[in-house]
Design an enzyme around this catalytic site. Structure first.
Site, PDB file in Angstrom:
ATOM      1  N   ARG A 198       0.824  -1.213   0.000  1.00 37.80           N
ATOM      2  CA  ARG A 198       0.000   0.000   0.000  1.00 37.80           C
ATOM      3  C   ARG A 198       0.853   1.256   0.000  1.00 37.80           C
ATOM      4  NH1 ARG A 198      -5.328   1.414   3.724  1.00 37.80           N
ATOM      5  NH2 ARG A 198      -6.293   2.709   2.108  1.00 37.80           N
ATOM      6  N   THR A 249      -4.451  -5.752   1.480  1.00 39.01           N
ATOM      7  CA  THR A 249      -3.272  -4.917   1.694  1.00 39.01           C
ATOM      8  C   THR A 249      -3.286  -4.398   3.125  1.00 39.01           C
ATOM      9  OG1 THR A 249      -1.929  -3.155   0.708  1.00 39.01           O
ATOM     10  CG2 THR A 249      -4.280  -2.691   1.023  1.00 39.01           C
ATOM     11  N   CYS A 250      -2.199  -3.729   3.506  1.00 42.09           N
ATOM     12  CA  CYS A 250      -2.077  -3.228   4.873  1.00 42.09           C
ATOM     13  C   CYS A 250      -2.937  -1.980   5.083  1.00 42.09           C
ATOM     14  CB  CYS A 250      -0.626  -2.885   5.190  1.00 42.09           C
ATOM     15  SG  CYS A 250       0.491  -4.295   5.152  1.00 42.09           S
ATOM     16  N   THR A 251      -3.344  -1.776   6.309  1.00 47.76           N
ATOM     17  CA  THR A 251      -4.085  -0.582   6.699  1.00 47.76           C
ATOM     18  C   THR A 251      -3.888  -0.348   8.191  1.00 47.76           C
ATOM     19  OG1 THR A 251      -6.215   0.549   6.335  1.00 47.76           O
ATOM     20  CG2 THR A 251      -6.335  -1.610   7.342  1.00 47.76           C
ATOM     21  N   THR A 290       1.128   1.945   7.853  1.00 44.07           N
ATOM     22  CA  THR A 290       1.279   0.939   8.910  1.00 44.07           C
ATOM     23  C   THR A 290       0.992  -0.440   8.320  1.00 44.07           C
ATOM     24  OG1 THR A 290      -1.008   0.740   9.689  1.00 44.07           O
ATOM     25  CG2 THR A 290       0.256   2.635  10.485  1.00 44.07           C
TER      26      THR A 290
END
Length: 227
Positions: A125, A192-194, A198
């Site tokens: 991301r 994906t990251c969130t 982070t």
């Protein structure tokens, strides 16, 4: 007293300079992480993507094979980032080339041409191409298109999950029940990251196949990808 004050002032001055230096170093690191790695990743992704397309011109190579060299290109208009090369594997270093990868573990992904299953993908991301940076812009009803040598697979987003545990692997199941599905089908899952910057949680998007379009000699894009 004057000498003591002078020493204190000198110490404060040195400390201030150290803070400024640290700030500059930190700023350069952020620039490297969020900009320069994107530049390098985009270059590498373009190179690899060109190799895949060149390979498609060789009709001796059978289509639809499971290969680490790239199986096709993901198109998500809502994210506004063009095409994304998709290869096998989701380890971070494998995604650093500005690509998306399909899962081989902990839950093995189906592939688009499979009769049933969940085609599950991951991408960075932030940094290293940040191909899923705008995943939060995807809404229910939006199209997701996967392009292979011979076929366009057109999916329709039916649910998003803005935040879940990074350990929640159920979202990758062949029938992702958390998405509301209870029967086998042909699904796609983007992960994906969130939050941004982070890796504390995961952002999930689910879609379901609505049709397939055979690639013609001009590689005419399906309606969902036309202006």
């Amino acid at each position: 007293m004057t000498r003591a004050r002078s020493r204190i002032a000198g110490a404060i001055s040195v400390f201030g300079e150290l803070l400024i230096t640290a700030g500059v170093v930190l700023g350069l690191f952020v620039v490297y992480s969020l900009w320069w790695t994107n530049v390098l990743a985009d270059r590498e992704a373009a190179r690899q993507g060109n190799e895949v397309r060149d390979g498609w011109k060789d009709r001796a190579v059978p289509p639809g094979i499971d290969t680490k060299d790239g199986i096709g290109f993901l198109h998500v208009p809502a994210m506004g980032n063009g095409e994304v090369l998709v290869k096998r594997g989701t380890d971070p270093e494998e995604l650093n080339d500005g690509i998306a990868g399909y899962y081989t573990k902990p839950v093995k992904s189906a592939l688009p041409w499979d009769a049933k299953g969940n085609f599950s993908l991951a991408a960075h991301r932030d940094g290293h191409g940040a191909k899923f940076h705008n995943i939060h812009k995807i809404e229910t009803g939006d199209p997701i298109v996967f392009e292979t040598r011979d076929t366009w697979y057109v999916y329709k987003v039916y649910k998003t999950l803005p935040k879940t545990s990074k350990y929640n692997v159920d979202v990758l199941d062949a029938v992702p029940k958390e998405s509301g599905k209870k029967q086998p089908g042909r699904f796609i899952t983007l992960t994906t990251c969130t939050p941004i910057l982070t890796s504390d949680y995961r952002y999930i998007v689910w879609g379901e196949l609505v049709r397939e379009v055979k690639v013609d000699k001009d590689r005419t894009k399906p309606a969902e990808l036309r202006p």
